[in-house]
Design a protein around this motif. Structure first.
Motif, PDB file in Angstrom:
ATOM      1  N   GLU A 170      18.983 -28.886  29.308  1.00  0.00           N
ATOM      2  CA  GLU A 170      20.223 -28.118  29.330  1.00  0.00           C
ATOM      3  C   GLU A 170      20.045 -26.723  29.921  1.00  0.00           C
ATOM      4  O   GLU A 170      21.017 -26.074  30.295  1.00  0.00           O
ATOM      5  CB  GLU A 170      20.835 -28.024  27.921  1.00  0.00           C
ATOM      6  N   LEU A 171      18.818 -26.254  30.048  1.00  0.00           N
ATOM      7  CA  LEU A 171      18.567 -24.922  30.599  1.00  0.00           C
ATOM      8  C   LEU A 171      18.141 -24.929  32.064  1.00  0.00           C
ATOM      9  O   LEU A 171      18.083 -23.877  32.702  1.00  0.00           O
ATOM     10  CB  LEU A 171      17.483 -24.205  29.777  1.00  0.00           C
ATOM     11  N   TRP A 172      17.827 -26.123  32.595  1.00  0.00           N
ATOM     12  CA  TRP A 172      17.343 -26.186  33.974  1.00  0.00           C
ATOM     13  C   TRP A 172      17.848 -27.440  34.657  1.00  0.00           C
ATOM     14  O   TRP A 172      17.500 -28.552  34.300  1.00  0.00           O
ATOM     15  CB  TRP A 172      15.811 -26.168  34.003  1.00  0.00           C
ATOM     16  N   GLN A 180      23.170 -27.382  37.984  1.00  0.00           N
ATOM     17  CA  GLN A 180      24.267 -26.471  37.653  1.00  0.00           C
ATOM     18  C   GLN A 180      23.823 -25.189  36.961  1.00  0.00           C
ATOM     19  O   GLN A 180      24.533 -24.196  36.983  1.00  0.00           O
ATOM     20  CB  GLN A 180      25.280 -27.195  36.748  1.00  0.00           C
ATOM     21  N   ARG A 181      22.659 -25.231  36.314  1.00  0.00           N
ATOM     22  CA  ARG A 181      22.217 -24.078  35.524  1.00  0.00           C
ATOM     23  C   ARG A 181      20.706 -23.895  35.640  1.00  0.00           C
ATOM     24  O   ARG A 181      19.955 -24.843  35.518  1.00  0.00           O
ATOM     25  CB  ARG A 181      22.602 -24.303  34.065  1.00  0.00           C
ATOM     26  N   LYS A 182      20.296 -22.666  35.862  1.00  0.00           N
ATOM     27  CA  LYS A 182      18.865 -22.351  35.955  1.00  0.00           C
ATOM     28  C   LYS A 182      18.607 -21.092  35.139  1.00  0.00           C
ATOM     29  O   LYS A 182      18.430 -20.010  35.687  1.00  0.00           O
ATOM     30  CB  LYS A 182      18.441 -22.176  37.401  1.00  0.00           C
ATOM     31  N   SER A 183      18.577 -21.257  33.819  1.00  0.00           N
ATOM     32  CA  SER A 183      18.395 -20.099  32.945  1.00  0.00           C
ATOM     33  C   SER A 183      17.154 -20.205  32.058  1.00  0.00           C
ATOM     34  O   SER A 183      17.013 -19.455  31.105  1.00  0.00           O
ATOM     35  CB  SER A 183      19.639 -19.900  32.073  1.00  0.00           C
ATOM     36  N   CYS A 184      16.253 -21.099  32.381  1.00  0.00           N
ATOM     37  CA  CYS A 184      15.025 -21.274  31.622  1.00  0.00           C
ATOM     38  C   CYS A 184      14.006 -20.219  32.042  1.00  0.00           C
ATOM     39  O   CYS A 184      13.759 -20.024  33.233  1.00  0.00           O
ATOM     40  CB  CYS A 184      14.471 -22.683  31.876  1.00  0.00           C
ATOM     41  N   TYR A 185      13.410 -19.532  31.066  1.00  0.00           N
ATOM     42  CA  TYR A 185      12.417 -18.496  31.368  1.00  0.00           C
ATOM     43  C   TYR A 185      11.266 -19.067  32.195  1.00  0.00           C
ATOM     44  O   TYR A 185      10.858 -18.481  33.192  1.00  0.00           O
ATOM     45  CB  TYR A 185      11.897 -17.886  30.069  1.00  0.00           C
ATOM     46  N   VAL A 205      12.397 -19.824  35.831  1.00  0.00           N
ATOM     47  CA  VAL A 205      12.587 -18.618  36.640  1.00  0.00           C
ATOM     48  C   VAL A 205      11.231 -18.025  37.027  1.00  0.00           C
ATOM     49  O   VAL A 205      11.006 -17.661  38.182  1.00  0.00           O
ATOM     50  CB  VAL A 205      13.449 -17.586  35.884  1.00  0.00           C
ATOM     51  N   GLU A 243       9.668 -20.232  39.668  1.00  0.00           N
ATOM     52  CA  GLU A 243      10.244 -20.060  40.999  1.00  0.00           C
ATOM     53  C   GLU A 243       9.640 -18.850  41.697  1.00  0.00           C
ATOM     54  O   GLU A 243       9.475 -18.838  42.904  1.00  0.00           O
ATOM     55  CB  GLU A 243      11.762 -19.923  40.914  1.00  0.00           C
TER      56      GLU A 243
END
Length: 88
Positions: free
Chosen positions: A23-25, A28-33, A36, A39
């Motif tokens: 659900e974090l990556w 639609q969404r890339k908010s996982c510590y 990030v 990357e």
């Protein structure tokens, strides 16, 4: 090994890196510590996989960690073929 003053940080080993989606990556969404950070460093720095979107196993990381912990404790460790196979 350099100490950080944070015990779990000095003694943690990750035999894998990457994510097969949660659900974090995802698209639609890339908010996982971890995602990030990956990357920013992935494929450019040792210890990071080429891509975060695919789980990558790092052969030998667990064996190296066991040897390091054994050396700190003053224990001796002998690896068997079974342990090596599980670390790949």
């Amino acid at each position: 090994m350099q100490g950080t003053g944070i015990q779990w940080c000095d003694d943690t080993v990750n035999p894998t890196m990457g994510c097969d989606g949660c659900e974090l990556w995802g698209a639609q969404r890339k908010s996982c510590y971890a995602g990030v950070l990956h990357e920013r460093k992935g494929g450019k720095h040792p210890g990071f996989a080429p891509s975060f979107e695919r789980v990558t196993r790092f052969a030998g990381r667990m064996a190296k960690a066991v040897l390091m912990i054994a050396a700190i404790r003053g224990d001796s460790v002998k690896f068997t073929g079974e342990i090596r196979a599980r670390c790949r």
